[in-house]
Design a protein around this motif. Structure first.
Motif, short mmCIF file in Angstrom:
data_model
loop_
_atom_site.label_atom_id
_atom_site.label_comp_id
_atom_site.label_asym_id
_atom_site.label_seq_id
_atom_site.Cartn_x
_atom_site.Cartn_y
_atom_site.Cartn_z
N TRP A 7 1.80 24.47 22.54
CA TRP A 7 1.72 24.15 23.98
C TRP A 7 2.76 23.64 24.68
O TRP A 7 2.76 22.66 23.81
N HIS A 54 0.75 27.81 34.46
CA HIS A 54 0.13 25.69 33.83
C HIS A 54 0.51 24.50 34.56
O HIS A 54 1.74 23.86 33.72
N ALA A 55 0.90 24.86 35.56
CA ALA A 55 1.71 23.42 37.13
C ALA A 55 0.76 22.77 37.44
O ALA A 55 -0.51 22.75 38.03
N ARG A 78 -7.49 22.63 27.25
CA ARG A 78 -6.83 24.75 26.76
C ARG A 78 -7.36 25.23 25.11
O ARG A 78 -6.79 26.01 24.78
N GLY A 79 -7.13 24.35 24.66
CA GLY A 79 -7.61 24.97 22.72
C GLY A 79 -5.63 24.75 22.08
O GLY A 79 -5.89 25.37 21.64
N ALA B 107 -5.24 21.71 38.27
CA ALA B 107 -4.79 23.05 37.59
C ALA B 107 -5.51 23.86 37.49
O ALA B 107 -5.57 24.98 37.37
N GLU B 108 -6.96 22.94 36.70
CA GLU B 108 -8.23 23.54 36.85
C GLU B 108 -8.55 24.98 37.43
O GLU B 108 -9.07 25.80 37.43
N GLY B 111 -6.66 27.63 38.14
CA GLY B 111 -6.81 28.32 37.61
C GLY B 111 -7.93 28.86 37.21
O GLY B 111 -7.77 30.52 35.95
N GLY B 116 -3.83 32.16 31.86
CA GLY B 116 -3.58 30.95 30.80
C GLY B 116 -5.24 30.88 29.60
O GLY B 116 -5.00 29.92 28.89
N ASP B 117 -6.68 31.09 30.93
CA ASP B 117 -7.92 30.89 29.52
C ASP B 117 -7.68 32.08 28.13
O ASP B 117 -8.51 31.20 27.67
N GLU B 119 -6.25 31.19 25.82
CA GLU B 119 -6.44 30.10 24.57
C GLU B 119 -7.34 29.61 24.20
O GLU B 119 -7.27 28.12 22.90
N ARG B 120 -8.35 29.04 24.94
CA ARG B 120 -9.26 28.00 24.94
C ARG B 120 -10.54 28.96 23.74
O ARG B 120 -10.58 30.38 24.06
N ARG B 121 -10.52 28.17 22.72
CA ARG B 121 -11.59 28.65 21.95
C ARG B 121 -12.64 28.66 21.92
O ARG B 121 -13.58 27.77 22.58
#
Lengths: 226, 121
Positions: A7, A54-55, A78-79, B107-108, B111, B116-117, B119-121
């Motif tokens: 990232w 992702h702002a 976000r991992g 932002a969350e 979103g 974008g999610d 990438e969440r594991r």
């Protein structure tokens, strides 16, 4: 893929003209780009919003160090497997970021730092070189760490390193703080040659000697008062 | 007592009373309360007996009582600056944490259900 787990955190402060192009170029290689608008007053926020999903926005200006840490916290939640720092003014090259990313992803180091001197140092303007050399000498004294280029904004950290290194210096002293934290943490770092694109634009945005002394002041106060 | 001594004693007494009131309400710490009481108490004593400052100054090797007070004032001002600076630093730090949390939450929120999610594991 290496780029996907990485990232890229881009701190943005009044870069409305540059940021769109910089992020677009980054996203061709790195899908996850986090822009943190640090309370810009010039319309950067609109540019950021259309540049990346992702702002993030600081409602009030808190400084570059604070913005980087904000983006890092967000990406870690976000991992993110790796965190990269990339300047908003277009002075860094995406291919250099790829090099640094691969160094961390391959496990040869926890932190890869851009070094504009070990490669083609002549590409660095003379006045810039003198100022940055002074910063290097200062760091040899204070942290005992011998880096070639201490105030380079291009870095890649492994997740482990990003979790350990918490930037508390809100303003520009964060570059110094990161070096100290690396020295104390025992994380493995490597400096890799990068090229800086010195344009009139990026040069105007760079630090002056007065800025350098301000950084030293904030850095020392931070060290003494904790 | 001269008129000025009366004014000084009156003002310092009010400060002392205010200190006691604040300490009893818990608005200031016990240590700070005792410290302020000591300072105002000393002020009252010296307002009534100015010569005592000279006597103390002599004990410390300072020739005049006013010099002693001046030095103490300088120290107090420096201490005050330091305390205010530390407080300011703490407030700035807290502000940064607050701004950061707001930025991330906003932002969350934006979103959620969006991009974008992956990438969440």
């Amino acid at each position: 893929m290496v780029a996907e787990g990485t990232w890229v955190v881009v701190p943005v402060y009044n870069e409305a003209t540059a940021i769109g192009g910089v992020v677009a170029e980054l996203r061709r290689t790195f899908p996850n780009v986090v822009c943190v608008d640090d309370g810009s007053t010039d319309g950067s926020w609109k540019a950021v919003l259309s540049a990346t999903p992702h702002a993030l926005r600081h409602m009030v200006n808190r400084g570059q160090g604070a913005a980087i840490q904000t983006g890092t916290d967000y990406a870690l939640r976000r991992g993110a497997q790796r965190i990269a720092h990339f300047d908003a003014d277009g002075q860094h090259r995406v291919e250099d970021l790829v090099t640094l990313t691969e160094a961390v992803a391959s496990g040869t180091c926890d932190i890869a730092l851009g070094d504009r001197f070990s490669g083609d140092a002549a590409a660095v303007p003379a006045a810039r070189r003198a100022l940055l050399r002074a910063a290097v000498a200062f760091h040899r004294l204070t942290s005992g760490i011998a880096l070639n280029d201490v105030h380079n904004g291009l870095r890649v950290l492994s997740r482990r390193a990003a979790e350990r290194i918490e930037i508390t210096a809100d303003r520009m002293a964060h570059a110094s703080e990161i070096i100290d934290l690396i020295a104390e943490s025992g994380l493995v770092y490597r400096e890799l040659p990068v090229r800086i694109r010195y344009t009139d634009y990026s040069r105007a945005k760079g630090q002056s000697w007065a800025g350098g002394f301000r950084i030293i002041f904030h850095y020392l106060v931070g060290r003494i008062l904790g | 007592m001269t008129p000025f001594q009366i004014i000084l004693v009156a003002v310092l007494s009010l400060v002392a009373l205010a200190t006691v009131a604040l300490a009893m309400r818990g608005s200031i710490g016990r240590l700070a309360g005792v410290g302020w009481l000591a300072v105002t108490g000393a002020g009252i004593v010296f307002a009534i007996r100015p010569n005592w400052t000279t006597d103390i100054a002599h004990l410390l090797g300072i020739s005049r009582g006013t010099d002693l007070l001046l030095y103490l004032l300088v120290l107090a001002v420096l201490q005050g600056f330091l305390l205010i600076y530390l407080k300011l630093r703490r407030v700035r730090r807290e502000l940064t944490l607050l701004v950061r949390e707001l930025a991330i939450r906003e932002a969350e929120r934006r979103g959620d259900g969006g991009a974008g999610d992956t990438e969440r594991r």
